[in-house]
Scaffold this motif. Structure first.
Motif, PDB file in Angstrom:
ATOM      1  N   VAL A 326       0.825  -1.212   0.000  1.00 24.78           N
ATOM      2  CA  VAL A 326       0.000   0.000   0.000  1.00 24.78           C
ATOM      3  C   VAL A 326       0.857   1.259   0.000  1.00 24.78           C
ATOM      4  O   VAL A 326       0.541   2.249  -0.675  1.00 24.78           O
ATOM      5  CB  VAL A 326      -0.959  -0.009   1.215  1.00 24.78           C
ATOM      6  N   ASP A 327       1.944   1.241   0.766  1.00 25.15           N
ATOM      7  CA  ASP A 327       2.770   2.449   0.932  1.00 25.15           C
ATOM      8  C   ASP A 327       4.238   2.078   0.798  1.00 25.15           C
ATOM      9  O   ASP A 327       5.031   2.236   1.726  1.00 25.15           O
ATOM     10  CB  ASP A 327       2.480   3.067   2.299  1.00 25.15           C
ATOM     11  N   PHE A 328       4.607   1.592  -0.380  1.00 27.30           N
ATOM     12  CA  PHE A 328       5.925   1.005  -0.597  1.00 27.30           C
ATOM     13  C   PHE A 328       7.056   1.995  -0.321  1.00 27.30           C
ATOM     14  O   PHE A 328       7.988   1.691   0.425  1.00 27.30           O
ATOM     15  CB  PHE A 328       6.024   0.490  -2.039  1.00 27.30           C
ATOM     16  N   ASP A 329       6.984   3.190  -0.890  1.00 29.31           N
ATOM     17  CA  ASP A 329       8.095   4.142  -0.780  1.00 29.31           C
ATOM     18  C   ASP A 329       8.374   4.533   0.664  1.00 29.31           C
ATOM     19  O   ASP A 329       9.538   4.594   1.092  1.00 29.31           O
ATOM     20  CB  ASP A 329       7.800   5.393  -1.613  1.00 29.31           C
ATOM     21  N   ASN A 330       7.325   4.810   1.426  1.00 33.60           N
ATOM     22  CA  ASN A 330       7.531   5.206   2.823  1.00 33.60           C
ATOM     23  C   ASN A 330       8.073   4.058   3.667  1.00 33.60           C
ATOM     24  O   ASN A 330       8.920   4.263   4.549  1.00 33.60           O
ATOM     25  CB  ASN A 330       6.217   5.727   3.426  1.00 33.60           C
ATOM     26  N   MET A 331       7.584   2.849   3.410  1.00 34.10           N
ATOM     27  CA  MET A 331       8.083   1.694   4.160  1.00 34.10           C
ATOM     28  C   MET A 331       9.560   1.437   3.859  1.00 34.10           C
ATOM     29  O   MET A 331      10.347   1.128   4.755  1.00 34.10           O
ATOM     30  CB  MET A 331       7.245   0.458   3.815  1.00 34.10           C
ATOM     31  N   GLU A 334      11.613   3.954   5.747  1.00 36.34           N
ATOM     32  CA  GLU A 334      11.721   3.597   7.167  1.00 36.34           C
ATOM     33  C   GLU A 334      12.757   2.490   7.369  1.00 36.34           C
ATOM     34  O   GLU A 334      13.571   2.542   8.308  1.00 36.34           O
ATOM     35  CB  GLU A 334      10.360   3.136   7.697  1.00 36.34           C
ATOM     36  N   ILE A 335      12.709   1.493   6.516  1.00 40.50           N
ATOM     37  CA  ILE A 335      13.659   0.385   6.614  1.00 40.50           C
ATOM     38  C   ILE A 335      15.088   0.900   6.440  1.00 40.50           C
ATOM     39  O   ILE A 335      15.996   0.538   7.202  1.00 40.50           O
ATOM     40  CB  ILE A 335      13.339  -0.678   5.542  1.00 40.50           C
ATOM     41  N   ASN A 336      15.288   1.760   5.465  1.00 40.64           N
ATOM     42  CA  ASN A 336      16.633   2.264   5.190  1.00 40.64           C
ATOM     43  C   ASN A 336      17.159   3.144   6.324  1.00 40.64           C
ATOM     44  O   ASN A 336      18.363   3.110   6.632  1.00 40.64           O
ATOM     45  CB  ASN A 336      16.652   3.033   3.868  1.00 40.64           C
ATOM     46  N   ILE A 337      16.308   3.934   6.918  1.00 38.29           N
ATOM     47  CA  ILE A 337      16.736   4.774   8.041  1.00 38.29           C
ATOM     48  C   ILE A 337      17.299   3.909   9.165  1.00 38.29           C
ATOM     49  O   ILE A 337      18.370   4.173   9.723  1.00 38.29           O
ATOM     50  CB  ILE A 337      15.573   5.650   8.557  1.00 38.29           C
ATOM     51  N   LYS A 338      16.579   2.851   9.502  1.00 40.51           N
ATOM     52  CA  LYS A 338      17.022   1.936  10.564  1.00 40.51           C
ATOM     53  C   LYS A 338      18.368   1.306  10.213  1.00 40.51           C
ATOM     54  O   LYS A 338      19.300   1.277  11.034  1.00 40.51           O
ATOM     55  CB  LYS A 338      15.973   0.849  10.779  1.00 40.51           C
ATOM     56  N   GLN A 360      27.741   0.319   1.585  1.00 46.28           N
ATOM     57  CA  GLN A 360      26.580   1.002   2.151  1.00 46.28           C
ATOM     58  C   GLN A 360      25.503   0.026   2.618  1.00 46.28           C
ATOM     59  O   GLN A 360      25.405  -1.098   2.114  1.00 46.28           O
ATOM     60  CB  GLN A 360      25.958   1.935   1.104  1.00 46.28           C
ATOM     61  N   ALA A 361      24.689   0.483   3.580  1.00 48.74           N
ATOM     62  CA  ALA A 361      23.545  -0.314   4.033  1.00 48.74           C
ATOM     63  C   ALA A 361      22.246   0.145   3.386  1.00 48.74           C
ATOM     64  O   ALA A 361      21.213  -0.505   3.555  1.00 48.74           O
ATOM     65  CB  ALA A 361      23.415  -0.225   5.560  1.00 48.74           C
ATOM     66  N   TYR A 362      22.294   1.249   2.672  1.00 47.10           N
ATOM     67  CA  TYR A 362      21.097   1.745   1.991  1.00 47.10           C
ATOM     68  C   TYR A 362      20.777   0.848   0.800  1.00 47.10           C
ATOM     69  O   TYR A 362      21.667   0.480   0.025  1.00 47.10           O
ATOM     70  CB  TYR A 362      21.312   3.176   1.509  1.00 47.10           C
ATOM     71  N   ILE A 363      19.510   0.483   0.655  1.00 44.28           N
ATOM     72  CA  ILE A 363      19.085  -0.379  -0.446  1.00 44.28           C
ATOM     73  C   ILE A 363      18.052   0.356  -1.288  1.00 44.28           C
ATOM     74  O   ILE A 363      17.037   0.838  -0.772  1.00 44.28           O
ATOM     75  CB  ILE A 363      18.484  -1.705   0.076  1.00 44.28           C
ATOM     76  N   ASP A 364      18.307   0.439  -2.598  1.00 46.96           N
ATOM     77  CA  ASP A 364      17.327   1.040  -3.505  1.00 46.96           C
ATOM     78  C   ASP A 364      16.021   0.254  -3.443  1.00 46.96           C
ATOM     79  O   ASP A 364      16.017  -0.970  -3.336  1.00 46.96           O
ATOM     80  CB  ASP A 364      17.845   1.029  -4.943  1.00 46.96           C
ATOM     81  N   GLY A 365      14.922   0.993  -3.550  1.00 51.06           N
ATOM     82  CA  GLY A 365      13.611   0.386  -3.413  1.00 51.06           C
ATOM     83  C   GLY A 365      13.361  -0.763  -4.377  1.00 51.06           C
ATOM     84  O   GLY A 365      12.731  -1.761  -4.005  1.00 51.06           O
ATOM     85  N   HIS A 366      13.860  -0.648  -5.624  1.00 48.87           N
ATOM     86  CA  HIS A 366      13.556  -1.713  -6.593  1.00 48.87           C
ATOM     87  C   HIS A 366      14.168  -3.044  -6.193  1.00 48.87           C
ATOM     88  O   HIS A 366      13.695  -4.105  -6.609  1.00 48.87           O
ATOM     89  CB  HIS A 366      14.013  -1.305  -7.999  1.00 48.87           C
ATOM     90  N   LEU A 367      15.235  -3.024  -5.360  1.00 44.95           N
ATOM     91  CA  LEU A 367      15.834  -4.272  -4.899  1.00 44.95           C
ATOM     92  C   LEU A 367      14.973  -4.956  -3.840  1.00 44.95           C
ATOM     93  O   LEU A 367      15.167  -6.139  -3.547  1.00 44.95           O
ATOM     94  CB  LEU A 367      17.227  -4.018  -4.334  1.00 44.95           C
ATOM     95  N   LEU A 368      14.035  -4.208  -3.264  1.00 44.39           N
ATOM     96  CA  LEU A 368      13.126  -4.775  -2.260  1.00 44.39           C
ATOM     97  C   LEU A 368      11.754  -5.109  -2.830  1.00 44.39           C
ATOM     98  O   LEU A 368      10.914  -5.658  -2.135  1.00 44.39           O
ATOM     99  CB  LEU A 368      12.968  -3.794  -1.090  1.00 44.39           C
ATOM    100  N   ALA A 369      11.524  -4.742  -4.092  1.00 47.93           N
ATOM    101  CA  ALA A 369      10.226  -5.008  -4.707  1.00 47.93           C
ATOM    102  C   ALA A 369      10.042  -6.508  -4.937  1.00 47.93           C
ATOM    103  O   ALA A 369      11.003  -7.285  -4.916  1.00 47.93           O
ATOM    104  CB  ALA A 369      10.106  -4.254  -6.029  1.00 47.93           C
TER     105      ALA A 369
END
Length: 418
Positions: A326-331, A334-338, A360-369
């Motif tokens: 429902v709210d992919f970008d915001n979720m 949140e995951i990346n901030i943590k 880096q620990a940051y993950i682009d959203g498309h890798l989590l889709a």
């Protein structure tokens, strides 16, 4: 070929061409080439991208010539194809160019991927290269039920996939180009920052530090097929040697696949695009997948990471997965901030401290889709005879990646047990 070939590698330095270079000119053996030129937009000394210490040592070999150059300029393309003084023309060209970023605009993907590769292909055809090997990543939609063979008509995924695919069609339309296409599963290996595997190793270290269970989205059986970069390099070399004695027409008979037309989001960008082939004028070109034998899934990959760090591993349930849909970008944010906050703490507690982490620990959203990567690897074994050197992704494979970063001073030294 009785004498060693002269080789030109273009683009792809942060992904495949770095490993192809070290494969062709190994530190502990004889070069497989008489001369090797590598060209990309990056400076290596001083570095403007991370290439790893092994590559830097390799290009010091007198057999290797590294050039920083803007291949978007036609004059640069013509120049890099000129052989060294007194040397023979290039026998093999490995085209690893193209924009691998998922969310680039259509215009950039067209110009930096499809148009660029076509311009290089035209130059290669003019110079009668004996093998022109074009790489493409796992940029196609595939069913999770069964690994896809090369003959299956897979839809390109997203803007990136559309223009990479259109570029392949344009290359295949050059009749006298000795083209071979190699599609990789998600690559992994030492010094590699991109893809799916390295970010998940980093997350494993984060959850070890947080003393929490590492949880993935979606499901355990979601296929995420992998291939070690050593096998990407080996496969590229193998198909070039396979192509040389055959020529394009015979290679098409043996391994050719039809490249169907898939309209990009902005069809108007096809107008006046040199080399574009309309629907119905679908070209044929030799096409191979390269994928390991792991049949990697989210579950198998996550468990390997968990075993590496000695942490618990599982999957989020229905409620979290529904919220993500429902709210992919915001979720994802949140995951990346943590993850980034924890990784920053680890790096600052490292001895010595790592102030600006390369890993880096940051993950682009498309890798989590939610999407699968599922390709069959049988064709290249059957026709070319290629045998995998690294058939399985396992804990030792992951440890090898960490060790490469540690040797270069880019993996934090803090309460480490790996």
């Amino acid at each position: 070929m009785s004498e060693k070939p002269s080789v030109l590698i273009l683009g792809g330095l942060p992904v495949s061409s770095r490993h192809l270079t070290t494969f062709l000119v190994p530190q502990d053996g004889e070069p497989l080439v008489s001369f090797l030129r590598v060209v990309d937009k990056y400076s290596v000394i001083p570095p403007t991208t991370y290439v790893g210490s092994e590559f830097t040592k390799t290009i010091a070999n007198p057999v290797v010539n590294y050039q920083q150059g803007n291949l978007l300029l036609p004059a640069t393309i013509a120049k890099v194809f000129e052989p060294p003084e007194g040397g023979k023309p290039f026998d093999y060209v490995f085209d690893c160019t193209g924009d691998t970023t998922f969310d680039r605009p259509n215009e950039i993907q067209r110009d930096h991927t499809a148009k660029l590769s076509y311009a290089i292909g035209l130059e290669a055809a003019k110079r009668n290269v004996k093998a022109y090997v074009r790489t493409v990543g796992p940029y196609y939609e595939s069913s999770n039920d069964k690994p896809a063979e090369e003959k299956e008509e897979l839809k390109p995924r997203g803007v990136r996939g559309q223009w990479w695919h259109e570029g392949l069609r344009m290359l295949a339309g050059i009749p006298n180009l000795n083209l071979v296409i190699v599609r990789t599963a998600t690559p992994y290996g030492p010094y590699s920052l991109s893809g799916i595997v390295t970010p998940r190793i980093t997350l494993g270290r984060v959850y070890k530090y947080l003393n929490e269970e590492m949880k993935y989205l979606w499901s355990s059986d979601l296929r995420m097929h992998t291939v070690h970069l050593e096998d990407v390099a080996g496969a590229l070399w193998a198909v070039a040697q396979w192509m040389e004695p055959l020529g394009r027409a015979k290679a098409n008979e043996i391994a050719g696949e039809t490249l169907r037309f898939y309209a990009p989001e902005k069809k108007d960008l096809l107008k006046d695009l040199e080399g574009h082939l309309p629907k119905g004028a679908d070209p044929v070109a030799p096409f191979f997948n390269i994928v390991d034998d792991s049949d990697s899934t989210q579950g198998s990959m996550g468990q390997a990471v968990a075993d590496l760090f000695g942490i618990n591993f599982g999957f989020h349930g229905f409620i979290v997965n529904t919220k993500v849909k429902v709210d992919f970008d915001n979720m994802v944010e949140e995951i990346n901030i943590k993850h980034v906050e924890a990784w920053t703490e680890i790096c600052l507690k490292s001895d010595p401290k790592i102030i600006n982490p390369t890993v880096q620990a940051y993950i682009d959203g498309h890798l989590l889709a939610k999407y699968s990567i599922a390709y069959s690897g049988g064709k290249i074994k059957r026709i070319v005879g290629y045998q995998l050197k690294r058939p399985k992704l396992d804990v030792n494979s992951l440890k090898e990646i960490i060790q490469s970063f540690r040797a270069d001073g880019f993996w934090p030294n803090y309460q480490d047990t790996v």
